[in-house]
Design a protein around this motif. Structure first.
Motif, short mmCIF file in Angstrom:
data_model
loop_
_atom_site.label_atom_id
_atom_site.label_comp_id
_atom_site.label_asym_id
_atom_site.label_seq_id
_atom_site.Cartn_x
_atom_site.Cartn_y
_atom_site.Cartn_z
N GLY A 103 -17.15 -23.35 19.90
CA GLY A 103 -17.27 -21.90 19.85
C GLY A 103 -18.24 -21.34 20.87
O GLY A 103 -17.96 -20.34 21.54
N LEU A 104 -19.41 -21.98 21.02
CA LEU A 104 -20.42 -21.48 21.96
C LEU A 104 -19.96 -21.61 23.41
O LEU A 104 -20.14 -20.69 24.22
N ILE A 105 -19.35 -22.76 23.74
CA ILE A 105 -18.88 -22.95 25.11
C ILE A 105 -17.70 -22.02 25.39
O ILE A 105 -17.60 -21.40 26.45
N PHE A 106 -16.78 -21.93 24.43
CA PHE A 106 -15.63 -21.04 24.56
C PHE A 106 -16.12 -19.60 24.75
O PHE A 106 -15.60 -18.85 25.60
N GLY A 107 -17.12 -19.21 23.95
CA GLY A 107 -17.64 -17.85 24.05
C GLY A 107 -18.28 -17.57 25.39
O GLY A 107 -18.08 -16.50 25.98
N ALA A 108 -19.08 -18.53 25.89
CA ALA A 108 -19.72 -18.33 27.20
C ALA A 108 -18.69 -18.23 28.31
O ALA A 108 -18.78 -17.36 29.19
N ALA A 109 -17.70 -19.13 28.27
CA ALA A 109 -16.63 -19.08 29.28
C ALA A 109 -15.83 -17.79 29.14
O ALA A 109 -15.42 -17.18 30.14
N GLY A 110 -15.61 -17.36 27.90
CA GLY A 110 -14.86 -16.13 27.66
C GLY A 110 -15.59 -14.91 28.19
O GLY A 110 -14.98 -13.97 28.71
N MET A 111 -16.93 -14.90 28.08
CA MET A 111 -17.72 -13.77 28.60
C MET A 111 -17.58 -13.69 30.11
O MET A 111 -17.44 -12.61 30.68
#
Length: 314
Positions: free
Chosen positions: A75-83
């Motif tokens: 979730g955290l990596i996905f969120g950072a990449a998504g941002m």
């Protein structure tokens, strides 16, 4: 307390229910409620919705995490990449007409809904309940780093273009592309949504002022709904949750398409969509054997099962 405020707060509970159960739908529900019921201007509604959805998602994550339905690293990596992807998408979106973006988003929602309703292909030798429960074996395994970053950037890019929170894309990406069970995809998506919502809010606060008292009241009501939804998410069978999410996205996609159509053909388009929906229900009820509405087929299967289980006389 005015009737309008009561209605706004009651509808705000649905925002939390959507996020808690489906892991998405927050922005699509919040913005219309704030604009058409609460009387916010469009930009104020978007900024306020980012706060409501961000806080509600963050609170809802706690309940999902306690029940083991959050993959934190993913979730955290996905969120950072998504941002990062959303920032690029936002830059590109400035050169594309808004109506084109909304139509593209609606078509994407329809395609996503079909994929969610159909579900993942069953692996060879896996049938029945085992097919739905098989993915649960991967609950404790985080997704590969490269896959998470790639999916996050792509989803962020698309959500940055269309200006939505991303739950409609994050959940399918985690469930269909990543192979996570639906309940885990929902819990993990809330981490991503909260990260992207707060990033977007920071940008809006530089130019937009928010009606904080009403926004905080809406947020409180949405949190109540999210806590209820998080409890329901763990009790609903994965197949039913996935298909319910798919049908919800399909309805919203059709609604957006109708809204973006020229005014003089909206009624005809709505009638055509309703006709297609009715035809699909009739086909499901009487023609398609695998459809859950086809009770006659299920009755025949149950009778065959009883016959097979009946002992043969000596």
């Amino acid at each position: 307390m005015s009737a309008t405020l009561i209605l706004v707060l009651a509808l705000s509970v649905l925002i939390g229910l959507s996020l808690g159960v489906l892991g998405g739908g927050g922005s699509i529900l919040t913005v219309p409620i704030l604009v058409y019921v609460a009387g916010f201007e469009a930009k104020q509604a978007i900024a306020a919705s980012l706060f409501v959805v961000g806080v509600t998602s963050a609170i809802s994550v706690i309940s999902h995490a306690r029940n083991g339905r959050v993959m934190w690293r993913t979730g955290l990596i996905f969120g950072a990449a998504g941002m990062a992807g959303a920032f690029i998408g936002g830059l590109l979106g400035g050169f594309i007409p808004g109506q084109v973006l909304l139509i593209a988003f609606a078509l994407m929602m329809v395609a996503t809904s079909v994929a969610m309703i159909r579900g993942r292909r069953k692996t060879s030798g896996t049938t029945g309940a085992g097919a739905d429960s098989a993915p649960a074996e991967g609950v404790k395994r985080e997704l590969p780093l490269k896959r998470v970053i790639l999916d996050g950037v792509v989803v962020g890019l698309v959500t940055g273009l269309v200006g939505a929170g991303g739950g409609f894309l994050v959940v399918p990406a985690l469930a269909l592309l990543g192979g996570l069970p639906m309940s885990v995809a929902v819990g993990t998506s809330l981490v991503v949504i909260s990260m992207k919502s707060f990033a977007g809010l920071a940008g809006y606060l530089t130019t937009v002022e928010i009606n904080w008292p009403l926004t905080l009241a809406v947020t409180a009501a949405a949190i109540v709904g999210s806590l209820i939804g998080a409890q329901l998410a763990g009790r609903i069978p994965e197949a039913a949750l996935r298909k319910g999410f798919g049908w919800f996205v399909l309805v919203m996609g059709a609604f957006v398409l109708i809204q973006q159509a020229p005014t003089d053909i909206r009624l005809a388009l709505a009638a055509a969509v309703a006709g297609l929906a009715l035809a699909a229900l009739v086909a499901c009820r009487f023609i398609i054997p695998a459809c859950p509405l086809n009770t006659r087929h299920r009755y025949k299967q149950a009778r065959r099962g009883r016959r097979r289980n009946t002992p043969t006389p000596a």
